[in-house]
Design an enzyme around this catalytic site. Structure first.
Site, short mmCIF file in Angstrom:
data_model
loop_
_atom_site.label_atom_id
_atom_site.label_comp_id
_atom_site.label_asym_id
_atom_site.label_seq_id
_atom_site.Cartn_x
_atom_site.Cartn_y
_atom_site.Cartn_z
N CYS A 1 0.72 -1.32 -0.10
CA CYS A 1 -0.32 0.09 -0.13
C CYS A 1 0.89 1.40 -0.14
O CYS A 1 0.06 2.22 -0.24
CB CYS A 1 -0.76 -0.32 1.39
SG CYS A 1 -1.83 -0.78 1.19
N HIS B 1 -3.14 6.96 2.23
CA HIS B 1 -3.33 6.37 1.59
C HIS B 1 -4.91 5.62 2.07
O HIS B 1 -5.15 5.70 3.74
CB HIS B 1 -2.36 4.32 2.35
CG HIS B 1 -3.09 3.18 2.16
ND1 HIS B 1 -3.49 3.09 0.89
CD2 HIS B 1 -3.64 2.20 2.57
CE1 HIS B 1 -4.27 1.40 0.94
NE2 HIS B 1 -3.74 1.31 1.93
N ASN C 1 -10.35 0.14 -0.41
CA ASN C 1 -8.76 -0.30 0.00
C ASN C 1 -7.53 -0.70 -1.34
O ASN C 1 -8.21 -2.15 -1.52
CB ASN C 1 -8.52 -0.60 0.70
CG ASN C 1 -6.44 -0.71 1.08
OD1 ASN C 1 -5.89 -0.72 0.33
ND2 ASN C 1 -6.17 -0.97 2.26
#
Length: 326
Positions: A120, A253, A283
């Site tokens: 990520c 993020h 996500n």
């Protein structure tokens, strides 16, 4: 000799057409005896929907479309690009790199193309590498892309993880400039925490060894993420000679709204200065920051001249930040 910097000149993104609401996902899970609900997901994560790619659509397909849109935004032809970096944890193949496949799909050849794997945090890592290469003269016009098809590695029997992730891609064009665009960057990793977020499988002899599905200790990730995101934000601000008050926009993020809210509080930023897309995208790992950036630029929320802080945290355990003037 004058100093050489890098600056974002175009942004682009692409989401697979298939949108899955929390209720639709809950219904899918219920068919296998797994219980969840829209309320349960929203309360814990802030996520309301995500996009899943069709089985025949790969990371390189999403990445190539996001790249085309970024090139259009920058008013450039793909043939002018001399560097392609793709951040992904869900590559099309073991090799070649997804970046080489994107290069092929854009119809260009000859320029450097490679992948970055920092989960990520991948886009922040890729931006840092591209900025460094441009500053040293190794590249002049770079495509930096985050692209993921996380739906392929989810365990749909684990409601604590399968509700979190989605598919998508985001891209930027980074060009050499006489004036600073990327003001400062910083990257970190701590391999002691590899086990809290991982896909512990690999291919050997034509068979999958280990478990090829995502595993996560949510509480451990949350605890680490909140601390390191504040630290790296302050560090990158100090490097650039800036303070919290200089941040026009924070693009963290997009993992969990609670982590984002906690980071904003620690940086004394109101939530209306935080770009939030996790509610609609889930996500999307390395794609989440460039997706959110492109969304904010195209909606004219973020404008030229704004100071933007990008920061990510992911499996590895990796984290990092990029401070830029758009």
């Amino acid at each position: 000799m004058s100093a050489r910097f890098s600056r974002i000149t175009g942004t682009g993104s692409f989401l697979p057409p298939k949108r899955l609401s929390n209720q639709a996902l809950a219904d899918r899970l219920a068919a296998d005896g797994i219980e969840t609900s829209d309320e349960w997901i929203v309360e814990r994560t802030g996520i309301r929907a995500r996009h899943f790619a069709e089985p025949d659509v790969a990371s390189s397909d999403l990445a190539a479309e996001a790249a085309r849109r970024a090139l259009e935004s920058a008013k450039l032809d793909a043939s002018s690009i001399d560097l392609i970096i793709v951040a992904t944890s869900t590559p099309d193949m073991v090799f070649p790199s997804t970046a080489c496949l994107v290069q092929q799909k854009l119809g260009v050849q000859g320029c450097a193309a490679f992948d970055v794997q920092a989960v990520c945090s991948g886009f922040v890592y890729a931006m840092t590498v591209a900025d460094s290469m441009i500053r040293t003269g190794a590249a002049t016009k770079a495509l930096v892309i985050g692209s993921e098809v996380f739906s392929r590695i989810l365990d749909f029997k684990d409601r604590t993880t399968c509700v979190l992730f989605g598919d998508g891609a985001g891209a930027v064009v980074l060009e050499a400039s006489d004036t600073p665009g990327v003001l400062a960057t910083e990257l970190h990793a701590d391999g002691r925490h590899v086990g809290i977020l991982c896909v512990p499988g690999n291919v050997s002899g034509g068979a999958v060894l280990g478990d090829p599905l995502l595993k996560m200790d949510g509480q451990a990730v949350f605890k680490l993420a909140v601390g390191v995101l504040e630290d790296v934000a302050r560090s990158v601000l100090t490097k650039a000679g800036k303070t919290d008050a200089d941040i026009d926009w924070l693009i963290p993020h997009q993992a969990n709204i609670r982590i984002m809210q906690s980071t904003a509080r620690k940086l004394k930023l109101p939530m209306d200065k935080v770009v939030v897309t996790v509610d609609q995208h889930g996500n999307t790992s390395a794609a989440s920051i460039p997706l959110a950036l492109d969304s904010a630029v195209r909606s004219e929320k973020i404008k030229r001249g704004d100071t933007v802080l990008l920061e990510g945290v992911g499996g590895g355990f990796t984290w990092g930040a990029v401070l830029l003037d758009l």
